[in-house]
Write an enzyme that holds these catalytic residues in place. Structure first.
Site, PDB file in Angstrom:
ATOM      1  CG  ASP A  43      -1.812   1.193   1.331  1.00 12.54           C
ATOM      2  OD1 ASP A  43      -2.710   1.307   0.485  1.00 12.54           O
ATOM      3  OD2 ASP A  43      -1.615   2.018   2.253  1.00 12.54           O
TER       4      ASP A  43
ATOM      5  CD  GLU B 144      -2.440   2.540  -3.499  1.00  7.16           C
ATOM      6  OE1 GLU B 144      -3.591   2.947  -3.614  1.00  7.16           O
ATOM      7  OE2 GLU B 144      -1.782   2.660  -2.438  1.00  7.16           O
TER       8      GLU B 144
END
Length: 465
Positions: A246, A270
């Site tokens: 993330d 990400e």
């Protein structure tokens, strides 16, 4: 009298001593249990695990959406889905952050507190996470494995939440940086966050949360280096097979590289940026895959803006086909409302490792059509890509094939049927549309050219009959 007071004082002091020892013993016991579990798991050979599909051979399922139902039922719900998904051609499921976060039973997991609490310790207002208990999580992973599916863990390494206040010598104020999780694993203080005695900051802070300092050896050891690290525990004890990192803009790419090189497993970051060159840079530095946000934005431009020439633009999959994870939408992005099936027809026939979003598959779109495209991806879509034609309404591309015949995909964003002559991979060969949207079965000319067609607001995919 003095003797009685001495005895009372001795007993009270002994109580405090043994009480303190008991607490420390409990923390030590927790850590010893982790090591015992891990050593047992390693002996069982869970990493690497045999019998799983090769990641990238099929399609990834994002097995959640923002605000899935609370109440601890999600792991059990997914347990009923994985066999069907495997049969459809899915090779991996991506789960939400599985450990206890600040908001306890209400959290989607992106505010991590205790990396080693998967729904077994009563803290942050609950024992279970939003998704369920540790037992239910492990059961889900075991069911996925028995169906050949890899399980991808969503890992939040940039920031933590839920710590107690402590006076911070580096800020001169109180900060929420005192973390003493019930698992007894990975306690943290002001020294483990920014600013600290190493440096003031790294690449980025998220939402005002306490920002982990990955340059600290203590943090590296707990996250990925030590035998009882987060990475090794997730993989060797809980059973995860890979990683979705993330908000990787918040720390340097070497963090993902070090994690991956230490424990292995498929890794995707990400890095939220629409510039394909930037995504390619990050993937190269991290030695990992990246979500193809450049592709996402170009598809949104193409299908929402009614200009399919935008599909000619730069995307990560065009630069780095093996490092691009393509997607139409996810739990964070805006929806592509117009032509969403056309967007899936695009990513499931082109290069890159495509992802299907849970709600698209289970709730919002035609599951049969998605299953058809997944089959096409897994059985026909090989080789590099040649774009044959693009205008505002029409887009045609060819996969040139290497372990099968390849395909031609024809996407139509207009309100009427379209036809077009195209150059194929095949000479004097009968072809057909594998979507069933056209009944034509034309024969290619000796020079490999053929006329194909596509219905309005639809797509066809052609290959050897």
């Amino acid at each position: 009298m003095k003797t009685q007071n001495f005895i009372k004082l001795f007993l009270f002091t002994s109580y405090l001593f043994f009480s303190s020892c008991n607490k420390e013993d409990q923390l030590i016991e927790n850590q010893e249990n982790v090591l015992i579990e891990q050593n047992t798991s390693l002996k069982k050979g869970l990493a690497p695990r045999a019998g799983l599909k090769s990641i990238g051979s099929g399609v990834m399922m994002q097995a959640f959406y923002w605000d899935v139902p609370a109440g601890g039922t999600w792991w059990n719900h997914l347990n009923t889905k994985v066999a069907e998904w495997s049969n459809a051609g899915i090779d991996a499921i991506w789960l939400p952050p599985a450990s206890k976060a600040q908001n306890g039973a209400y959290s989607m997991g992106y505010d991590p507190f205790d990396y080693f609490d998967f729904g077994e310790y009563n803290q942050m207002g609950s024992t279970e996470t939003r998704f369920g208990s540790r037992t239910e999580l492990v059961s889900l992973i075991n069911t996925a494995h028995s169906n050949g599916l890899n399980v991808i863990a969503d890992i939040v390494l940039n920031h933590n939440s839920g710590g107690d206040a402590e006076y911070n010598i580096f800020t001169g104020t109180d900060t929420w940086t005192d973390f003493q999780p019930a698992s007894g694993m990975f306690d943290r203080t002001m020294y483990d966050f920014h600013p600290n005695d190493y440096h003031t900051n790294d690449s980025g802070v998220f939402g005002g949360f306490a920002d982990l300092c990955h340059h600290k050896t203590y943090v590296q050891d707990w996250l990925w280096n030590d035998a009882n690290s987060v990475a090794k525990y997730y993989m060797n004890v809980i059973g995860f097979d890979g990683w979705r990192f993330d908000y990787v803009k918040g720390f340097e790419p070497w963090v993902v590289k070090s994690w991956k090189n230490t424990v292995g497993g498929f890794s995707v970051g990400e890095y939220w940026d629409g510039n394909a060159a930037t995504l390619d840079w990050w993937a190269g530095e991290a030695e990992a895959s990246a979500f193809d946000f450049a592709c996402y934005y170009r598809m949104r431009d193409a299908f929402e803006g009614n200009d399919l020439t935008r599909l000619n633009d730069d995307m990560l999959w065009k630069r780095n086909s093996t490092g691009a994870v393509t997607f139409v939408t996810n739990h964070d992005t805006d929806e592509i409302y117009n032509g969403k099936m056309l967007a899936y027809a695009y990513i499931l026939t082109h290069e890159g490792y495509p992802t299907v979003f849970y709600r698209d598959y289970e709730e919002w779109l035609d599951k049969d059509k998605l299953n058809n495209l997944i089959w096409i991806h897994n059985n026909l879509a090989s080789g590099n890509t040649t774009i044959l034609y693009a205008d505002n309404d029409e887009y045609v591309a060819r996969r040139n094939g290497y372990n099968n015949a390849g395909l031609i995909v024809y996407i139509n964003n207009s309100a009427s049927w379209q036809e077009r002559w195209v150059e194929t991979n095949w000479s004097s060969t009968t072809i057909k549309d594998y979507t069933g949207h056209s009944g034509w079965e034309p024969v290619t000319q000796s020079d490999k050219w053929v006329k194909i067609q596509v219905p309005p607001s639809s797509y066809t995919v052609w290959s050897v009959k």
